[in-house]
Design an enzyme around this catalytic site. Sequence first.
Site, PDB file in Angstrom:
ATOM      1  N   GLU A   1       0.016  -2.455  12.578  1.00 18.35           N
ATOM      2  CA  GLU A   1       0.070  -3.919  12.539  1.00 18.35           C
ATOM      3  C   GLU A   1       0.312  -4.534  13.914  1.00 18.35           C
ATOM      4  OE1 GLU A   1       3.044  -4.563   9.616  1.00 18.35           O
ATOM      5  OE2 GLU A   1       1.780  -3.889   7.957  1.00 18.35           O
TER       6      GLU A   1
ATOM      7  N   TRP B   1       0.828  -1.209   0.000  1.00 21.59           N
ATOM      8  CA  TRP B   1       0.000   0.000   0.000  1.00 21.59           C
ATOM      9  C   TRP B   1       0.860   1.256   0.000  1.00 21.59           C
ATOM     10  CZ3 TRP B   1      -1.483   3.191   4.582  1.00 21.59           C
ATOM     11  CH2 TRP B   1      -0.645   2.983   5.674  1.00 21.59           C
TER      12      TRP B   1
END
Length: 786
Positions: A488, A361
């Site tokens: 994350e 991304w």
Amino acid sequence: MITEDAFPVEPWQVRETKLNLNLLAQSESLFALSNGHIGLRGNLDEGEPFGLPGTYLNSFYEIRPLPYAEAGYGYPEAGQTVVDVTNGKIFRLLVGDEPFDVRYGELISHERILDLRAGTLTRRAHWRSPAGKQVKVTSTRLVSLAHRSVAAIEYVVEAIEEFVRVTVQSELVTNEDVPETSADPRVSAILDRPLQAVEHERTERGALLMHRTRASALMMAAGMEHEVEVPGRVEITTDARPDLARTTVICGLRPGQKLRIVKYLAYGWSSLRSRPALRDQAAGALHGARYSGWQGLLDAQRAYLDDFWDSADVEVEGDPECQQAVRFGLFHLLQASARAERRAIPSKGLTGTGYDGHAFWDTEGFVLPVLTYTAPHAVADALRWRASTLDLAKERAAELGLEGAAFPWRTIRGQESSAYWPAGTAAWHINADIAMAFERYRIVTGDGSLEEECGLAVLIETARLWLSLGHHDRHGVWHLDGVTGPDEYTAVVRDNVFTNLMAAHNLHTAADACLRHPEAAEAMGVTTEEMAAWRDAADAANIPYDEELGVHQQCEGFTTLAEWDFEANTTYPLLLHEAYVRLYPAQVIKQADLVLAMQWQSHAFTPEQKARNVDYYERRMVRDSSLSACTQAVMCAEVGHLELAHDYAYEAALIDLRDLHRNTRDGLHMASLAGAWTALVVGFGGLRDDEGILSIDPQLPDGISRLRFRLRWRGFRLIVDANHTDVTFILGDGPGTQLTMRHAGQDLTLHTDTPSTIAVRTRKPLLPPPPQPPGREPVHRRALAR
């Protein structure tokens, strides 16, 4: 660590004044040359010593199995890894019968210069052999921005003090040995001799080698040709074998005499073209390079970069390190994208094998926003590549039991290659990031043709994905469960604010695009009812908020999780030292998540909410990702913490030039290089576009006296020149004579014939600057504190 002693701070070049063998791998990344198709790491001409040899072709990869201890349905079975292809950089030099090697004899002087305006890497070495013979070696290397398949090297040897016989072996080498890699999951997998010989041929002064990969069935060709200039007698021979071709030049040089060799290189690959067609393509590129000549290639390179800098340059007065770094970053972003032409822009560009050469991304989220304002043609090509993988994304969504398209978290050619689904497949936000990149391109360039060509289908299929992922509860609130946002360390959660806002934007953008292209949308099966469902979901998206604390929750319940003990856990990055089962249920944040939502969806938050959110989340972010510092710079600047923002800008800008994360050896951090521009232009320049209009509202920290930047907006070239008291807008060439933009919330009309100067808006922070977790203050602040 890379220091100013060996790498002085200079505005238009990166110069290494002395060779440090312990930093070879890092310098190879810094000095990498690329055009988006060919990538050459900055290895020494003679090939040894090296940190990590590397020659790459964009999207030329091999397939490898992804092992699982406990596999599950929907887990990707194969990964993709970039291949180190045929190395054409090598010139082995013998002085008498002794090889030029910086580890032997005496290296009297050594300098390398990456020239950001010329687009070249120049090396100058003065060496005395163990037998006392002296030579000066000067090489200049380029990867052509004007000619996609071409690279070239000028190699000059000069005799010093006495007659010497020199032998130069110019080589093409395939299947080089690569060093062992670490257990760090961010480092590339090893591929042992990945290329099989297909064909080889030689000419009097050149050769061509062809190889293919075993599993991915890709074929490549690499060719070389030489021009040789030397006074007196010279002998030139060429031989070729399947994995090695060598042109040898032997001559004698008197003191002051020079041997000059120009080596032209051509590379190409294909999954479809025949062997003869690929061979002829490389041969044709070589002939074209020789026709242009060395000086012609240099001139074309400079012209290409002059045009780029005219639309992209950023001038930073008062901070010479950020000045050098932002130009270094822009240069490498251009190199990664200029001639990629419908192939991915990897997270490391073509500078190293980190992350296996995958695109994430990062591309749409961090790299393309910068290029949209500075090199929009490269953005269009990058988005065309992403759109070309739409069928694979639709297949992936169907495999997962979903509608629409699910684009991969990491990939080279479009298939999902992430083996860890909680921080891969579950990071659905990549689909909205892609949609936003298409929308930003349309808004900034004013070009609707790309949306019509391929963007509409991407917007529709990603909207369908969101509608099948989310659900309305009994109160009509729309939720997204089991998602992972940018952070994350907090995975598989409910209603991540960043994801929900981005999904809502994706849904509205898709509906708006269908109204602009009703016939095309109807052909894709879009109905009025489907568009209404998209808008209903977007308008009902849950945005968790903690009323007691007065802050947004990064995800549902985040502010009620256990606090992380930052005093007891101080070894970073945490992903290499702590179990995910400890990280997930705690308030510890890998990188900007809620804070990134406030940058990308700025209009969704009030100034007071932004100030309180920054204050809360700054205390919990550890920046174990190179993507975080630039976002923290932007939002700290917006809420008035200008000096803290300046420190974050410094960290984002210097991540590779000073190897701040200790992994520059694996390749440059493209997103963080983009982040240098973002921190300066979006942070201190106050650039926003999330409401569809160009908005600029600058405010500078004390350490920057003037910020002057250039950008493109809907065909215009705009110069913004800001200091601590006022800002001047200079509207250059464009499709008309005036442009309406926004400054400090007020519309402002610019005219091409008259600069506009207006006072800057001063802002006072609502809260004092927040602290960071112990030991995680911005790098510059720690350095100043010593």
